[in-house]
Design an enzyme around this catalytic site. Sequence first.
Site, PDB file in Angstrom:
ATOM      1  N   GLU A 108     -32.641 -23.436  20.594  1.00  8.04           N
ATOM      2  CA  GLU A 108     -33.420 -24.659  20.424  1.00  8.04           C
ATOM      3  C   GLU A 108     -33.046 -25.607  21.551  1.00  8.04           C
ATOM      4  OE1 GLU A 108     -33.154 -26.327  16.494  1.00  8.04           O
ATOM      5  OE2 GLU A 108     -34.235 -24.665  15.603  1.00  8.04           O
ATOM      6  N   HIS A 224     -38.734 -36.603  16.457  1.00 10.69           N
ATOM      7  CA  HIS A 224     -39.038 -35.196  16.724  1.00 10.69           C
ATOM      8  C   HIS A 224     -40.282 -35.171  17.588  1.00 10.69           C
ATOM      9  CE1 HIS A 224     -39.739 -30.960  16.347  1.00 10.69           C
ATOM     10  NE2 HIS A 224     -38.571 -30.838  15.732  1.00 10.69           N
ATOM     11  N   ARG A 269     -34.395 -33.789  22.823  1.00  7.88           N
ATOM     12  CA  ARG A 269     -35.554 -34.296  22.080  1.00  7.88           C
ATOM     13  C   ARG A 269     -36.065 -35.640  22.580  1.00  7.88           C
ATOM     14  NH1 ARG A 269     -34.282 -32.448  15.868  1.00  7.88           N
ATOM     15  NH2 ARG A 269     -34.873 -30.290  16.303  1.00  7.88           N
ATOM     16  N   HIS A 328     -37.438 -38.658  12.840  1.00  9.42           N
ATOM     17  CA  HIS A 328     -37.001 -37.399  12.239  1.00  9.42           C
ATOM     18  C   HIS A 328     -35.561 -37.465  11.748  1.00  9.42           C
ATOM     19  CE1 HIS A 328     -36.982 -33.133  11.585  1.00  9.42           C
ATOM     20  NE2 HIS A 328     -35.999 -32.927  12.453  1.00  9.42           N
ATOM     21  N   ARG A 363     -28.860 -36.539  18.466  1.00  8.74           N
ATOM     22  CA  ARG A 363     -28.403 -35.340  17.770  1.00  8.74           C
ATOM     23  C   ARG A 363     -28.908 -34.086  18.464  1.00  8.74           C
ATOM     24  NH1 ARG A 363     -30.900 -32.180  12.960  1.00  8.74           N
ATOM     25  NH2 ARG A 363     -32.763 -33.010  13.947  1.00  8.74           N
TER      26      ARG A 363
HETATM   27  C1  LIG Z   1     -38.722 -31.998   8.035  1.00 10.80           C
HETATM   28  C2  LIG Z   1     -37.285 -31.911   8.467  1.00 10.80           C
HETATM   29  C3  LIG Z   1     -36.816 -30.774   9.118  1.00 10.80           C
HETATM   30  C4  LIG Z   1     -35.473 -30.693   9.518  1.00 10.80           C
HETATM   31  N1  LIG Z   1     -35.021 -29.539  10.118  1.00 10.80           N
HETATM   32  C5  LIG Z   1     -33.699 -29.414  10.398  1.00 10.80           C
HETATM   33  C6  LIG Z   1     -33.166 -28.188  10.895  1.00 10.80           C
HETATM   34  O1  LIG Z   1     -33.886 -27.204  11.097  1.00 10.80           O
HETATM   35  N2  LIG Z   1     -31.820 -28.123  11.128  1.00 10.80           N
HETATM   36  C7  LIG Z   1     -30.977 -29.172  10.916  1.00 10.80           C
HETATM   37  O2  LIG Z   1     -29.770 -29.050  11.138  1.00 10.80           O
HETATM   38  N3  LIG Z   1     -31.469 -30.342  10.442  1.00 10.80           N
HETATM   39  C8  LIG Z   1     -32.783 -30.482  10.163  1.00 10.80           C
HETATM   40  N4  LIG Z   1     -33.261 -31.655   9.660  1.00 10.80           N
HETATM   41  C9  LIG Z   1     -32.298 -32.724   9.345  1.00 10.80           C
HETATM   42  C10 LIG Z   1     -31.527 -32.320   8.098  1.00 10.80           C
HETATM   43  O3  LIG Z   1     -32.409 -31.731   7.178  1.00 10.80           O
HETATM   44  C11 LIG Z   1     -30.857 -33.513   7.453  1.00 10.80           C
HETATM   45  O4  LIG Z   1     -30.170 -34.278   8.399  1.00 10.80           O
HETATM   46  C12 LIG Z   1     -29.858 -33.062   6.400  1.00 10.80           C
HETATM   47  O5  LIG Z   1     -30.470 -32.180   5.492  1.00 10.80           O
HETATM   48  C13 LIG Z   1     -29.296 -34.263   5.668  1.00 10.80           C
HETATM   49  O6  LIG Z   1     -28.535 -33.804   4.594  1.00 10.80           O
HETATM   50  P1  LIG Z   1     -27.813 -34.855   3.669  1.00 10.80           P
HETATM   51  O7  LIG Z   1     -27.118 -34.072   2.617  1.00 10.80           O
HETATM   52  O8  LIG Z   1     -27.039 -35.793   4.476  1.00 10.80           O
HETATM   53  O9  LIG Z   1     -29.013 -35.733   3.032  1.00 10.80           O
HETATM   54  P2  LIG Z   1     -30.318 -35.296   2.244  1.00 10.80           P
HETATM   55  O10 LIG Z   1     -30.565 -33.842   2.248  1.00 10.80           O
HETATM   56  O11 LIG Z   1     -31.414 -36.182   2.729  1.00 10.80           O
HETATM   57  O12 LIG Z   1     -29.966 -35.668   0.734  1.00 10.80           O
HETATM   58  C14 LIG Z   1     -29.805 -36.988   0.334  1.00 10.80           C
HETATM   59  C15 LIG Z   1     -29.548 -37.009  -1.153  1.00 10.80           C
HETATM   60  O13 LIG Z   1     -29.172 -38.320  -1.530  1.00 10.80           O
HETATM   61  C16 LIG Z   1     -29.862 -38.701  -2.696  1.00 10.80           C
HETATM   62  N5  LIG Z   1     -29.917 -40.165  -2.701  1.00 10.80           N
HETATM   63  C17 LIG Z   1     -30.383 -41.000  -1.735  1.00 10.80           C
HETATM   64  N6  LIG Z   1     -30.233 -42.281  -2.134  1.00 10.80           N
HETATM   65  C18 LIG Z   1     -29.660 -42.250  -3.363  1.00 10.80           C
HETATM   66  C19 LIG Z   1     -29.285 -43.236  -4.308  1.00 10.80           C
HETATM   67  N7  LIG Z   1     -29.474 -44.555  -4.090  1.00 10.80           N
HETATM   68  N8  LIG Z   1     -28.738 -42.843  -5.479  1.00 10.80           N
HETATM   69  C20 LIG Z   1     -28.555 -41.529  -5.752  1.00 10.80           C
HETATM   70  N9  LIG Z   1     -28.914 -40.553  -4.902  1.00 10.80           N
HETATM   71  C21 LIG Z   1     -29.460 -40.908  -3.725  1.00 10.80           C
HETATM   72  C22 LIG Z   1     -31.207 -37.978  -2.576  1.00 10.80           C
HETATM   73  O14 LIG Z   1     -31.788 -37.866  -3.840  1.00 10.80           O
HETATM   74  C23 LIG Z   1     -30.748 -36.648  -2.020  1.00 10.80           C
HETATM   75  O15 LIG Z   1     -30.281 -35.837  -3.070  1.00 10.80           O
HETATM   76  C24 LIG Z   1     -34.595 -31.764   9.273  1.00 10.80           C
HETATM   77  C25 LIG Z   1     -35.069 -32.912   8.638  1.00 10.80           C
HETATM   78  C26 LIG Z   1     -36.392 -32.994   8.235  1.00 10.80           C
HETATM   79  C27 LIG Z   1     -36.866 -34.244   7.554  1.00 10.80           C
END
Ligand SMILES: Cc1cc2nc3c(=O)[nH]c(=O)nc-3n(C[C@H](O)[C@H](O)[C@H](O)COP(=O)(O)OP(=O)(O)OC[C@H]3O[C@@H](n4cnc5c(N)ncnc54)[C@H](O)[C@@H]3O)c2cc1C
Length: 512
Positions: A108, A224, A269, A328, A363
């Site tokens: 990538e 993105h 990006r 993104h 990132r």
């Molecule tokens: C469409 C898309 C494609 C992507 N593709 C990639 C990829 O191919 N590879 C890669 O490395 N990254 C990718 N990313 C980025 C990556 O998905 C995210 O950075 C990563 O999943 C974030 O994980 P996280 O656990 O920090 O948060 P998230 O997965 O966003 O989870 C957040 C959690 O917090 C909870 N939450 C939020 N606020 C509160 C609150 N006030 N009270 C209680 N719960 C709360 C939500 O309900 C959720 O469960 C992509 C992102 C998107 C949007």
Amino acid sequence: MKTLETELLVIGGGVAGAYAALTARSYGADVVLACKTPLMGGSTRWAQGGIAAPLADGDEAAHALDTRRAGRGLCEPETVEAFVREARAHVETLRDLGVAFAPHGTLEGGHSRPRIRHTGDATGHAISLALGRALGAGEGPGLRVLPGAFARNLRLAGGRVVGADFLTPGGPLRVRAGGVLLATGGFGRLYPVATAPREGTGDGLALAYRAGAVLRDLEFVQFHPTAVVAGGEAHLVTEAARGEGGVLLNARGERFMARYDPALELAPRDVVARAIAAERAATGGVFLDLRHLGAEWVEARFPTVTATLRPLGLDLGRDPIPVQPAVHYTMGGVQTDARGRTTLPGLYAAGEVASSGLHGANRLASNSLSEGLVFGARAARAALAEGALPLEEGEAVAAPGADPAGLATLRQRLGAAAGLRRDAAGLGAALAGWGLSPAPGDSRAALEAANLALIGELVLRAALAREESRGGHFRSDFPREGTPLHMVQWRDGRGARLEQVPVGAGVLRFSA
Ligand SMILES: Cc1cc2nc3c(=O)[nH]c(=O)nc-3n(C[C@H](O)[C@H](O)[C@H](O)COP(=O)(O)OP(=O)(O)OC[C@H]3O[C@@H](n4cnc5c(N)ncnc54)[C@H](O)[C@@H]3O)c2cc1C
């Protein structure tokens, strides 16, 4: 009010929170995992391209170099080193949990080697299912999962975070905890066009800031390059489509990336996103073209993207796809050290909510899922290393809700002022009169709106104060890079504070 007590409260059930909870559980800790969506909501399940980790012995140094190059001088060395050292083992753990990665890694943008593990183009979904299964299998007295529990504020006792208050389907809930680990994801939904899911409202950043934690580098927002925008939603076309050989054409049919970067479509990006924006403005459109790869191969390699675009009348393997940049990923967040400790005792953060120092100003593609694993595990371990502390009631650090009706206007203002190109005049104008009217009552929507308005203001202030261009932050009035400094913001008795601090300064202010 209903009250729960636990050793570790994890807020957020995406990759970082789920993995942190599983790690803490594996040490025998008592854990409560709360998330405002059903379990495994958030960005994680939408991730398409894959998860990056050094694939072979000897790749650690190259992966670290690629990460630092993308980060434009603002990566924290200790964090990057821990990441490349530990990411591979955690990705292997995912495999053990049932994620069926393809045998070979792909390439990538910004990666010098093919080290992205994937399961086709729905890697996040596969990871979510596996982590959800593992959590389900462990649920019981020592691991309580609270889906639909919205964290509205943290609780402090003597400068230490000792719990949080929630709105839940069953009424208000208080959790008293030995440690609180934020894993609430990013704030992409602050912008009008974003690939992030609706729950990406920056709650964790707002909760931490109000409690006095330091936030860092909020001005670095990653666009993105290739989203298809239809019906007000931005549908992602994974970077892997370019990694597999997809090319970008402008409306005149010219392959233009050579004019912007020698790495062509696989440049970092921010470079590709600005190039696409410029070509759209100059020629009227930009298209991603995969036709030369063969329609059948494209459909087999990218079934999720193919299925998403079909109802929009677009065939990924047969049509040039109209693309544009969309918000993104948000690089900034709650400042942590390499162990996931924030500046507030008792508060830890991991995943997109955190500014761990891995991404710097930009990132590297696919580093965020693996960041969630490495620093979710590290933060859980750091919290448990504190030992058993007496649980305390503490005081709520609450804020009133705001009227969500004003959000659409606020998003447009922020998108225009703090988008791909920024300048002092636009940022200053957006800040003047920034804010939402107060909302009567205490709904989740009103509290999320207040969180978005707060973080939006902090993004604008940081973007205005950073008088240079670097990574995800481009100032047309300051187009060159200056000295690499972090932008930290926090609130204390003197009000809102903002400072620039050198890389490597560490977590500066433990208030205890
Ligand atoms: C469409 C898309 C494609 C992507 N593709 C990639 C990829 O191919 N590879 C890669 O490395 N990254 C990718 N990313 C980025 C990556 O998905 C995210 O950075 C990563 O999943 C974030 O994980 P996280 O656990 O920090 O948060 P998230 O997965 O966003 O989870 C957040 C959690 O917090 C909870 N939450 C939020 N606020 C509160 C609150 N006030 N009270 C209680 N719960 C709360 C939500 O309900 C959720 O469960 C992509 C992102 C998107 C949007």
